[in-house]
Enzyme design. Structure first.
Site, short mmCIF file in Angstrom:
data_model
loop_
_atom_site.label_atom_id
_atom_site.label_comp_id
_atom_site.label_asym_id
_atom_site.label_seq_id
_atom_site.Cartn_x
_atom_site.Cartn_y
_atom_site.Cartn_z
CE LYS A 143 -8.33 -2.68 -2.12
NZ LYS A 143 -7.55 -2.32 -0.90
CB ILE A 191 -1.30 6.23 -1.95
CG1 ILE A 191 -1.58 6.13 -3.45
CG2 ILE A 191 -2.28 7.22 -1.32
CD1 ILE A 191 -2.97 5.59 -3.80
CG ASP A 219 2.89 -9.97 7.39
OD1 ASP A 219 1.77 -9.70 6.92
OD2 ASP A 219 3.67 -10.80 6.88
N GLY A 222 -10.96 -10.27 -18.41
CA GLY A 222 -10.43 -9.59 -17.23
C GLY A 222 -10.23 -8.10 -17.41
CE1 TYR A 234 -5.77 -4.48 -5.60
CE2 TYR A 234 -6.91 -3.74 -7.57
CZ TYR A 234 -6.36 -3.46 -6.33
OH TYR A 234 -6.39 -2.19 -5.84
CB SER A 243 15.95 -9.46 5.79
OG SER A 243 16.24 -9.25 4.42
#
Length: 331
Positions: A157, A18, A65, A282, A153, A41
């Site tokens: 969030k 996105i 990062d 889940g 996850y 790298s």
């Protein structure tokens, strides 16, 4: 949107699915963009290497990062709006390495919030996900629906969303949260449901590997999701506002498979892949949005139907399926 023309925006996660589409849209709108991409790298910028023409003078791509505050604070300097999309998003891997999701999705968001707060007057748009609702208590889902973390996850969030809420309430940080339902389209990882189905069909397999076919999802084409981000940045919204993006229609994974077969002209059957089935408890059974608030608040409505979006995604994938054909999805 014209109100963003001439401004500078920071897009975290700009090298991703996105994020790269958002960078393209902002450049077309006359916005100067700092694209924050994850360091590697090879010195590459993910999808931006393909998406944006070399020499684009309004684009400043930087490697860093999101877990490092100093890097994030430096990127925030001089911008008018921050689009925060950087995150780990693969749900299956969150069961294997939850601490990495906490570090990136929670601590990373905290870094952006602190940088925005320290820098002063600017807007921040935080990227949420419909996964924060879990299996809903009522349909369609509104922004007022309780949050439930059914995967590591989703839990990270939720934590990120609540940090944004806390900074808006505690410090007056001008952060709002955009909560897209399932976005799909060109450049999406082939671990996601739409590209994994289309890629296998385009590669000519006669048995497509999928997990559970019964869950239903509200699918939004990436260009429509990006339009929501731009509208969110241009809107005069109070800090802490949450707006979700969805079409208000949901299809089951089984129905999606059949539609993918139609748009590609392929004939295939489903082969159940245990590695694509979520752990018991889940699985989110249905995600179906109430699209009314986005229409009222942002003037946003999706422009592409699911069939149109799938066809466009298939056209993008078709010349890229050689690797898929070679793999034949053998394990």
């Amino acid at each position: 949107m014209t109100s963003l023309t001439g401004k500078r925006a920071l897009v975290t996660g700009a090298d991703g699915f996105i994020g790269s589409h958002l960078v393209e849209r902002l450049l077309r709108e006359g916005v100067d963009v700092t694209a924050f991409c994850v360091y590697n790298s090879n010195g590459t910028y993910g999808w931006l290497d393909e998406a944006v023409e070399a020499g684009e003078d309004r684009l400043d791509a930087v490697l860093g990062d999101i877990r490092d505050y100093r890097t994030v604070r430096s990127a925030v300097d001089g911008v008018d709006v921050v689009f925060h999309l950087a995150a780990l998003i693969a749900i299956p891997y969150s069961y294997e390495a939850p601490s990495s999701y906490v570090a990136t999705n929670v601590a990373g968001t905290l870094n952006v919030l602190d940088a925005v707060r320290d820098a002063g007057s600017m807007r921040m748009i935080n990227t949420s996900t419909s996964e924060v609702y879990g299996t809903p208590e009522a349909l369609p889902i509104t922004e007022a629906h309780p949050l439930r973390g059914q995967s590591p996850y989703a839990a990270t969030k939720i934590a990120a969303d609540k940090l944004c809420e806390a900074y808006a309430c505690s410090f007056g940080t001008h952060v709002t949260t955009l909560r897209p339902f399932n976005t799909y389209g060109p450049r999406q990882s082939q671990r996601a449901i739409v590209p994994t189905v289309l890629a296998q069909l385009l590669a000519g397999v006669d048995k497509v590997r999928l997990g559970n076919l019964s869950p239903r999802r509200d699918l939004t084409f990436v260009a429509d999701t990006v339009d929501g981000f731009v509208r969110m940045a241009a809107a005069d919204l109070a800090p802490g506002t949450v707006v979700q993006l969805g079409t208000g229609q949901a299809v089951s994974i089984g129905e999606l498979f059949e539609l993918c077969c139609e748009v590609t002209g392929a004939e295939a059957e489903v082969l159940t892949d245990a590695q694509r089935v979520r752990p018991a408890g889940g699985e989110v059974e249905v995600l179906l949005s109430d699209a009314g608030n986005a229409a009222r608040t942002l003037g946003w409505r999706p422009e592409r139907s699911l069939r149109e979006g799938l066809a466009e995604t298939a056209r993008w994938l078709e010349p890229r399926v050689d690797a898929v054909r070679a793999m034949r999805y053998q394990r």
